[in-house]
Design a protein around this motif. Structure first.
Motif, PDB file in Angstrom:
ATOM      1  N   GLU A  68       0.846  -1.364  -0.058  1.00 33.10           N
ATOM      2  CA  GLU A  68      -0.001   0.108  -0.105  1.00 33.10           C
ATOM      3  C   GLU A  68       0.906   1.241  -0.202  1.00 33.10           C
ATOM      4  OE1 GLU A  68      -2.446  -0.518   3.301  1.00 33.10           O
ATOM      5  OE2 GLU A  68      -3.455  -2.318   2.596  1.00 33.10           O
ATOM      6  N   VAL A  69       1.974   1.199   0.442  1.00 32.02           N
ATOM      7  CA  VAL A  69       2.971   2.451   0.620  1.00 32.02           C
ATOM      8  C   VAL A  69       4.139   2.554  -0.685  1.00 32.02           C
ATOM      9  CG1 VAL A  69       2.555   2.572   3.051  1.00 32.02           C
ATOM     10  CG2 VAL A  69       4.642   1.514   2.266  1.00 32.02           C
ATOM     11  N   LEU A  70       3.849   1.766  -1.439  1.00 32.01           N
ATOM     12  CA  LEU A  70       4.535   1.957  -2.969  1.00 32.01           C
ATOM     13  C   LEU A  70       4.459   3.131  -3.317  1.00 32.01           C
ATOM     14  CD1 LEU A  70       4.510  -1.893  -4.359  1.00 32.01           C
ATOM     15  CD2 LEU A  70       6.703  -0.596  -3.099  1.00 32.01           C
ATOM     16  N   GLN A  71       5.460   3.805  -4.038  1.00 32.70           N
ATOM     17  CA  GLN A  71       5.378   5.031  -4.619  1.00 32.70           C
ATOM     18  C   GLN A  71       4.255   4.845  -5.981  1.00 32.70           C
ATOM     19  OE1 GLN A  71       9.279   5.837  -6.222  1.00 32.70           O
ATOM     20  NE2 GLN A  71       9.819   6.772  -4.051  1.00 32.70           N
ATOM     21  N   PRO A  72       3.265   5.689  -6.286  1.00 37.68           N
ATOM     22  CA  PRO A  72       2.499   5.417  -7.155  1.00 37.68           C
ATOM     23  C   PRO A  72       3.090   5.162  -8.507  1.00 37.68           C
ATOM     24  CG  PRO A  72       1.879   7.627  -6.158  1.00 37.68           C
ATOM     25  CD  PRO A  72       3.206   6.832  -5.512  1.00 37.68           C
ATOM     26  N   GLU A  73       4.197   5.631  -9.102  1.00 35.48           N
ATOM     27  CA  GLU A  73       4.772   5.151 -10.342  1.00 35.48           C
ATOM     28  C   GLU A  73       5.134   3.835 -10.347  1.00 35.48           C
ATOM     29  OE1 GLU A  73       6.894   7.577  -8.298  1.00 35.48           O
ATOM     30  OE2 GLU A  73       5.065   8.880  -8.781  1.00 35.48           O
ATOM     31  N   LEU A  74       5.908   3.285  -8.948  1.00 32.87           N
ATOM     32  CA  LEU A  74       5.921   1.897  -9.085  1.00 32.87           C
ATOM     33  C   LEU A  74       4.697   1.202  -9.028  1.00 32.87           C
ATOM     34  CD1 LEU A  74       8.215  -0.384  -8.946  1.00 32.87           C
ATOM     35  CD2 LEU A  74       8.280   0.323  -6.328  1.00 32.87           C
ATOM     36  N   GLN A  75       3.780   1.275  -8.386  1.00 35.02           N
ATOM     37  CA  GLN A  75       2.699   0.410  -8.208  1.00 35.02           C
ATOM     38  C   GLN A  75       2.060   0.253  -9.776  1.00 35.02           C
ATOM     39  OE1 GLN A  75      -0.392   2.266  -5.483  1.00 35.02           O
ATOM     40  NE2 GLN A  75       0.864   1.715  -3.920  1.00 35.02           N
ATOM     41  N   LYS A  76       2.079   1.541 -10.525  1.00 39.81           N
ATOM     42  CA  LYS A  76       1.563   1.506 -11.795  1.00 39.81           C
ATOM     43  C   LYS A  76       2.451   0.630 -12.616  1.00 39.81           C
ATOM     44  CE  LYS A  76       0.423   4.380 -15.677  1.00 39.81           C
ATOM     45  NZ  LYS A  76       0.134   5.781 -16.184  1.00 39.81           N
ATOM     46  N   ARG A  77       3.772   0.844 -12.497  1.00 39.13           N
ATOM     47  CA  ARG A  77       4.622  -0.194 -13.396  1.00 39.13           C
ATOM     48  C   ARG A  77       4.445  -1.590 -12.958  1.00 39.13           C
ATOM     49  NH1 ARG A  77      11.193  -0.841 -13.467  1.00 39.13           N
ATOM     50  NH2 ARG A  77      11.308  -2.371 -15.120  1.00 39.13           N
ATOM     51  N   LEU A  78       4.227  -1.993 -11.782  1.00 42.46           N
ATOM     52  CA  LEU A  78       3.864  -3.265 -11.366  1.00 42.46           C
ATOM     53  C   LEU A  78       2.554  -4.037 -11.784  1.00 42.46           C
ATOM     54  CD1 LEU A  78       4.887  -3.179  -7.663  1.00 42.46           C
ATOM     55  CD2 LEU A  78       6.418  -4.531  -9.362  1.00 42.46           C
ATOM     56  N   GLN A  79       1.688  -3.016 -12.086  1.00 43.46           N
ATOM     57  CA  GLN A  79       0.236  -3.368 -12.624  1.00 43.46           C
ATOM     58  C   GLN A  79       0.419  -3.408 -13.979  1.00 43.46           C
ATOM     59  OE1 GLN A  79      -2.269  -0.107 -11.403  1.00 43.46           O
ATOM     60  NE2 GLN A  79      -2.567  -0.966  -9.257  1.00 43.46           N
TER      61      GLN A  79
END
Length: 154
Positions: A68-79
């Protein structure tokens, strides 16, 4: 490249469950310890076979809050990049059993992702009590030695 992913907390799943209930393998241990986001992601890539096998592995599992605390850019990349997400997940799995009593400061452990090892470090307070903690890639390990076929550290 994966070193940029520093999740906030890890559980180290090893041989004694918090509830002292034996389970079959690391997969069951992860489920019993509420590592839901890690499990969901592992299912996406059929990694439950690795974690439920008779082979010995050590799992440095991120707790749900870490996702939940991952940076938004990283969350998007993972998705958006399933291959990258799979690399991240297998990066948390080490072949063989590595109990906490065998940790060494600056120890490098080869992961199933194999391109980059994880690094263990021991941090000790400078006060009189000399209380310390273990970290993997600079991230605190909050629980350790939850053991089954392999080990899990959270």
């Amino acid at each position: 490249m994966l070193s940029i992913i520093a999740l906030t907390t890890f559980i180290f799943v090893e041989a004694v469950l918090a509830a002292n209930q034996p389970s079959e393998n690391l997969w069951d241990t992860a489920k019993q310890n509420g590592l839901n986001k890690f499990i969901e992601t592992a299912v996406q890539f059929n990694l439950q076979n690795v974690l439920s096998s008779a082979d010995e592995h050590t799992l440095f599992a991120p707790v749900d809050q870490a996702f939940e605390v991952l940076q938004p850019e990283l969350q998007k990349r993972l998705q958006l990049e399933p291959d990258f997400l799979k690399e991240v997940i297998v990066y948390h799995i080490v072949k063989g059993r590595v109990p906490k009593n065998q940790f060494h400061n600056e120890q490098l452990l080869t992961t199933l992702q194999s391109e980059q090892p994880v690094r263990l470090n021991r941090y000790i307070n400078s006060g009189e009590d000399q209380i310390g903690f273990w970290a993997v890639n600079g991230v605190n390990i909050t629980e350790s030695d939850i053991e089954e076929i392999g080990r899990a550290h959270v």
